[in-house]
Design a protein around this motif. Structure first.
Motif, PDB file in Angstrom:
ATOM      1  N   ALA A 108       0.943  -1.025   0.063  1.00 36.61           N
ATOM      2  CA  ALA A 108      -0.004  -0.010   0.006  1.00 36.61           C
ATOM      3  C   ALA A 108       0.966   1.218   0.159  1.00 36.61           C
ATOM      4  N   LEU A 109       0.257   2.277  -0.540  1.00 39.17           N
ATOM      5  CA  LEU A 109       0.941   3.636  -0.324  1.00 39.17           C
ATOM      6  C   LEU A 109       1.029   3.824   1.387  1.00 39.17           C
ATOM      7  N   ASP A 110       2.253   4.535   1.792  1.00 40.75           N
ATOM      8  CA  ASP A 110       2.401   4.923   3.030  1.00 40.75           C
ATOM      9  C   ASP A 110       1.932   6.345   3.298  1.00 40.75           C
ATOM     10  N   VAL A 111       0.616   6.520   3.710  1.00 41.18           N
ATOM     11  CA  VAL A 111       0.148   7.837   3.732  1.00 41.18           C
ATOM     12  C   VAL A 111       0.487   8.147   5.343  1.00 41.18           C
ATOM     13  N   ASN A 112      -0.148   7.717   6.285  1.00 44.78           N
ATOM     14  CA  ASN A 112       0.387   8.227   7.815  1.00 44.78           C
ATOM     15  C   ASN A 112       0.438   7.187   8.771  1.00 44.78           C
ATOM     16  N   THR A 113       1.217   5.960   8.344  1.00 40.73           N
ATOM     17  CA  THR A 113       1.663   5.021   9.455  1.00 40.73           C
ATOM     18  C   THR A 113       2.519   5.341  10.172  1.00 40.73           C
ATOM     19  N   ASP A 114       2.763   4.589  11.217  1.00 41.49           N
ATOM     20  CA  ASP A 114       3.776   5.097  12.293  1.00 41.49           C
ATOM     21  C   ASP A 114       5.423   4.542  11.880  1.00 41.49           C
ATOM     22  N   LYS A 115       5.200   3.302  12.341  1.00 39.69           N
ATOM     23  CA  LYS A 115       6.678   2.816  12.013  1.00 39.69           C
ATOM     24  C   LYS A 115       6.202   1.220  11.920  1.00 39.69           C
ATOM     25  N   THR A 124      -4.823   0.904   9.274  1.00 40.61           N
ATOM     26  CA  THR A 124      -6.145   0.548   8.531  1.00 40.61           C
ATOM     27  C   THR A 124      -5.879   0.938   7.240  1.00 40.61           C
ATOM     28  N   LEU A 125      -6.090  -0.010   6.069  1.00 46.99           N
ATOM     29  CA  LEU A 125      -5.830   0.053   4.725  1.00 46.99           C
ATOM     30  C   LEU A 125      -7.218   0.776   4.155  1.00 46.99           C
ATOM     31  N   SER A 126      -7.229   1.598   3.246  1.00 46.81           N
ATOM     32  CA  SER A 126      -8.415   2.176   2.750  1.00 46.81           C
ATOM     33  C   SER A 126      -8.428   1.893   1.122  1.00 46.81           C
ATOM     34  N   LEU A 127      -9.390   1.396   0.648  1.00 46.20           N
ATOM     35  CA  LEU A 127      -9.374   0.785  -0.744  1.00 46.20           C
ATOM     36  C   LEU A 127     -10.836   0.926  -1.426  1.00 46.20           C
ATOM     37  N   ARG A 128     -10.921   1.724  -2.491  1.00 43.94           N
ATOM     38  CA  ARG A 128     -12.411   2.225  -2.821  1.00 43.94           C
ATOM     39  C   ARG A 128     -12.725   1.027  -3.764  1.00 43.94           C
ATOM     40  N   TRP A 135      -5.637  -5.395  -7.177  1.00 42.87           N
ATOM     41  CA  TRP A 135      -5.706  -4.009  -7.108  1.00 42.87           C
ATOM     42  C   TRP A 135      -4.400  -3.521  -7.027  1.00 42.87           C
ATOM     43  N   SER A 136      -4.069  -2.251  -7.632  1.00 44.50           N
ATOM     44  CA  SER A 136      -2.692  -1.551  -7.498  1.00 44.50           C
ATOM     45  C   SER A 136      -2.426  -1.073  -6.203  1.00 44.50           C
ATOM     46  N   VAL A 137      -1.145  -1.014  -5.974  1.00 42.66           N
ATOM     47  CA  VAL A 137      -0.527  -0.254  -4.768  1.00 42.66           C
ATOM     48  C   VAL A 137      -0.837   1.296  -4.717  1.00 42.66           C
ATOM     49  N   ASP A 138      -1.095   1.755  -5.791  1.00 43.38           N
ATOM     50  CA  ASP A 138      -1.333   3.367  -5.833  1.00 43.38           C
ATOM     51  C   ASP A 138      -2.931   3.514  -5.562  1.00 43.38           C
ATOM     52  N   ASP A 139      -3.653   2.443  -5.455  1.00 44.88           N
ATOM     53  CA  ASP A 139      -5.046   2.796  -5.148  1.00 44.88           C
ATOM     54  C   ASP A 139      -5.311   2.197  -3.666  1.00 44.88           C
ATOM     55  N   CYS A 140      -4.425   1.729  -2.921  1.00 44.81           N
ATOM     56  CA  CYS A 140      -4.699   1.479  -1.464  1.00 44.81           C
ATOM     57  C   CYS A 140      -3.651   2.125  -0.604  1.00 44.81           C
ATOM     58  N   ARG A 141      -4.531   2.674   0.207  1.00 46.56           N
ATOM     59  CA  ARG A 141      -3.752   3.694   1.254  1.00 46.56           C
ATOM     60  C   ARG A 141      -3.822   3.277   2.720  1.00 46.56           C
TER      61      ARG A 141
END
Length: 366
Positions: free
Chosen positions: A272-279, A285-289, A355-361
């Motif tokens: 997934a794209l690492d948007v605001n995970t800690d470490k 929580t992964l978000s996927l449309r 699904w693509s890594v770019d679509d999973c946050r």
């Protein structure tokens, strides 16, 4: 900050707080700039602070702390009727004993305009909302949508630079509400007037706005254009509140170069794209449309490839809403356009999905 520093924003909230009891903050340190001509929507659940913020801008509530500027001037101590702001409410607030034209003339008479000016402006405002021939009717003789258009016309009639709208379409049925969304949007585009709009309806906000401020718990969670809010939510609240969303909970395994690997409770690893995970080791929580997941991807390889069991298929005209069991989650939703579902999937089937890594946050845990 001095008034001159506020000139670049037509509307500015600067460090604004609001408390009704002196202890609990309903609005917490609100900072927002609204350029002239923008359609800004304050969106959020009940009690999130959006309406209170609008009422402070209108002058019906006073800020506990901070300043509100209009066109570079602080307006905290300016009476509501002297702010030159048009208002549209959910209940229309039309005078039942007056005709439509008299309703529109009222704010002009209060401003001591001449009869000829009043007549000209009333005609122009009614034409603007396509009710030019309705001037002699009373509100009770109009439909709900027509009454709401009169309320919009009354807010526009004295040609304010700023219009505030508080849930103005909430009392209308679905079809009429959607029609009015487009009408208000088109009026805004034609006139270039600045609009600050409050709603709890996310589709309404997405349809009408240049930018949306998503409120929760007295704080703006994200402020962005509609497409950015939907495609790039910066936290789990925004991801869940805007549009439909699959969420998968897991633990961050590793993170580098803006992407991460998250291990789900069932053992699968998702990229997934690492948007605001800690470490590494922290929950996420992964978000996927639902429309970003593909069933039977025809030999195409995606960053994330799994299989899922089809639990339910609901036909919705232009697409099918497919509920699947994926990675131990039986409420995983995929939207399949009918134009692409050539083979036709069946309940009970186990099918490949990707699904693509770019679509999973990867976002904060919820």
């Amino acid at each position: 900050m001095e008034n001159s520093a506020s000139n670049e924003a037509f509307v500015r909230f600067e460090g604004v707080q609001k408390s009704y009891d002196g202890r609990t903050l309903v609005v917490k340190d609100l900072n927002i700039d609204v350029p002239r001509g923008e359609f800004l929507t304050m969106l959020g659940p009940s009690g999130s602070g959006k309406t209170t913020s609008l009422m402070m801008l209108a002058g019906f509530e006073t800020a506990t702390k901070g300043n509100i500027y209009l066109n570079g001037e602080a307006i905290n101590d300016v009476a509501p009727h002297k702010r030159g702001i048009g208002m549209v409410f959910q209940n229309y607030a039309l005078f039942p004993h007056m005709t439509v034209a008299e309703n529109l003339a009222f704010p002009l008479k209060v401003r001591n305009m001449t009869s000829s000016d009043i007549e000209t402006r009333v005609k122009r405002a009614l034409d603007m909302v396509e009710l030019g021939s309705f001037g002699n009717r009373r509100p009770a003789q109009l439909s709900g949508g027509q009454q709401q258009r009169v309320a919009v016309a009354r807010a526009l009639v004295f040609e304010p630079d700023l219009i505030l709208m508080d849930e103005p379409l909430g009392a209308l049925d679905k079809n009429l509400r959607e029609q009015m969304q487009y009408e208000i949007k088109h009026i805004h585009e034609r006139l270039g007037v600045t609009v600050v709009y409050v709603t709890h309806d996310q589709s309404e906000a997405l349809t009408m706005s240049n930018r949306i401020a998503v409120f929760n718990d007295g704080v703006i969670q994200q402020l962005a254009p509609p497409s950015e809010l939907y495609e790039k939510p910066i936290n789990s609240f925004v991801a869940q509140f805007i549009g439909e969303n699959n969420k998968l909970n897991g633990t961050v395994l590793s993170s580098q170069n803006g992407t991460c690997q998250v291990t789900l409770s069932t053992g699968e690893v998702v990229k997934a794209l690492d948007v605001n995970t800690d470490k590494a080791g922290m929950s996420s929580t992964l978000s996927l449309r639902p429309e970003r997941v593909f069933i039977n991807p025809d030999g195409e390889q995606y960053d994330n490839m799994f299989s899922g069991k089809v639990e339910e298929i609901i036909y919705l005209g232009d697409h099918k809403r497919v509920r699947m069991n994926v990675c131990g989650h039986d409420d995983f939703i995929i939207k399949v356009p009918n134009s692409t579902d050539k083979r036709g999937i069946q309940v009970g089937e186990i099918v490949p999905i990707g699904w693509s890594v770019d679509d999973c946050r990867a976002l904060d845990p919820v």
